[in-house]
Design an enzyme around this catalytic site. Structure first.
Site, PDB file in Angstrom:
ATOM      1  N   LYS A 140       1.524   2.359   2.928  1.00 44.36           N
ATOM      2  CA  LYS A 140       1.046   1.561   1.792  1.00 44.36           C
ATOM      3  C   LYS A 140       1.833   0.261   1.693  1.00 44.36           C
ATOM      4  CE  LYS A 140      -0.227   3.430  -2.233  1.00 44.36           C
ATOM      5  NZ  LYS A 140      -0.143   4.275  -3.462  1.00 44.36           N
ATOM      6  N   ILE A 141       1.091  -0.831   1.631  1.00 45.70           N
ATOM      7  CA  ILE A 141       1.682  -2.164   1.509  1.00 45.70           C
ATOM      8  C   ILE A 141       1.050  -2.859   0.306  1.00 45.70           C
ATOM      9  CG2 ILE A 141       1.952  -4.426   2.606  1.00 45.70           C
ATOM     10  CD1 ILE A 141       1.878  -3.018   5.317  1.00 45.70           C
TER      11      ILE A 141
END
Length: 374
Positions: A140-141
């Site tokens: 997750k970014i």
């Protein structure tokens, strides 16, 4: 047997659980949700890990071992969280294989303190991917401006990405462009595009929470009539963007090379206002090729009384635009709201991460003291 959640799945919505803890993995509760409520993936975030590790006793043995090894708190948190995610990936391995990697995915977020550091995010994404070591992990970014290049570079390295904290349609378009650039780069780098998966996490309920506050302050009949409508309208227009971009010529060339579309993921789907139906952000956002990640309370409500009545997004774009235009007409600035929500979202995750570090540091100190006394 047909259930509400099986009908939701049949309508094209992948149900993911927005929660993870070691207790869930060992008690059988996660397996039960997979078996009975059609859960086919998991998302995590710093707040979820902070809650899991601070409340449970399932981590005491590992913390004691890490203390004995002299691990510092950053290394300890990294090992604890990546172990949970790796174990969860194993839970979903069968689903991942059956769906060719589209589902059966588990997300783990980069350290939120790096959300404004492009290179730091890229390095952390690669380190997390290597540490978890599972094909069905999503890194997750956050969709900050600095995160966009990190998304491209991470995908270009052949790593699957969940882009998080998307609030605005403009930023969503930028995220899709970062995805396309990343897939183009992965192709140039010789990666198998069919093995790279991505979702774009579009936050829903927080939009209503912020806009409803502003509508309440206006206290007019028109303002009251718009309450609880902005979040769904915003998400529906995001799906319109998804349909538009993923039917383009640019996408067609990548699809021919084996690339898979970046699916919209509805996040922040727990209803905050008790005046609204508790399945609002589920039943009103049904369409093919989307993910809905739900806290367990929302999942239970959906299973119990969530009426699925086909596609509730496509063809409702004029209505959705009408809601956002009406809000602007009342002086509620869309751009101001979404900028505030991104800022607050990141601040919450950073605060949770710091609380997590503090808790694990205390646990390491306690374990080290016990170890020296024994």
């Amino acid at each position: 047997m047909t259930t509400n959640t099986s009908e939701l799945s049949a309508a094209g919505v992948s149900i993911w659980l927005d929660d993870l803890s070691r207790e869930r993995l060992t008690s059988g509760s996660l397996q039960k949700l997979i078996d009975e409520k059609n859960v086919v993936g998991v998302t995590t975030n710093p707040s979820i890990f902070q809650a899991a590790i601070s409340k449970g006793t399932s981590y005491e043995q590992q913390v004691s071992e890490l203390a004995a090894q002299g691990a510092d708190v950053e290394a300890a948190v990294f090992q604890i969280t990546t172990q949970d995610v790796a174990n969860a990936c194993d839970f979903f391995a069968g689903i991942a294989v059956a769906s060719k990697g589209v589902d059966g995915r588990v997300s783990i977020e980069v350290d939120p303190r790096k959300a404004w550091d492009t290179q730091g995010t890229i390095e952390e994404a690669k380190r997390l991917h290597a540490a978890v070591g599972k094909d069905n992990v999503h890194i997750k970014i956050p969709a900050t401006l600095e995160g966009l290049e990190a998304i491209t570079e991470t995908l270009g390295a052949g790593i699957s990405v969940n882009v998080t904290l998307i609030f605005s349609l403009g930023r969503y378009r930028a995220v899709i462009n970062a995805f396309l650039l990343g897939i183009e780069k992965a192709k140039a780098n010789g990666h198998d595009l069919s093995q790279i998966h991505s979702v774009a996490s579009f936050f829903v309920s927080r939009v209503d929470t912020e806009i409803d506050k502003r509508l309440d302050a206006l206290n007019t009949d028109e303002a009251k009539s718009l309450k609880g409508k902005a979040g769904v309208a915003n998400a529906r227009l995001a799906y319109q963007v998804f349909e538009e971009v993923f039917s383009s010529e640019r996408w067609a060339l990548l699809a021919e090379a084996g690339a898979l579309p970046q699916r919209p993921l509805w996040a922040s789907t727990g209803v905050k206002d008790p005046a609204y139906p508790d399945t609002l952000y589920v039943t009103e956002l049904v369409a093919p090729n989307v993910v809905n990640t739900m806290p367990e309370k929302t999942l239970d409500a959906t299973a119990d009384h969530g009426v699925v009545s086909g596609n509730t997004i496509s063809g409702r774009y004029d209505e959705a635009n009408g809601v956002l235009n009406a809000l602007e007409g009342l002086g509620i600035s869309y751009n101001e709201v979404v900028a505030l929500l991104e800022k607050e979202g990141l601040e919450k995750f950073v605060a949770s991460w710091k609380e997590l570090l503090d808790h694990v540091q205390d646990a390491l100190n306690s374990a080290a003291t016990k170890g020296s006394e024994s």
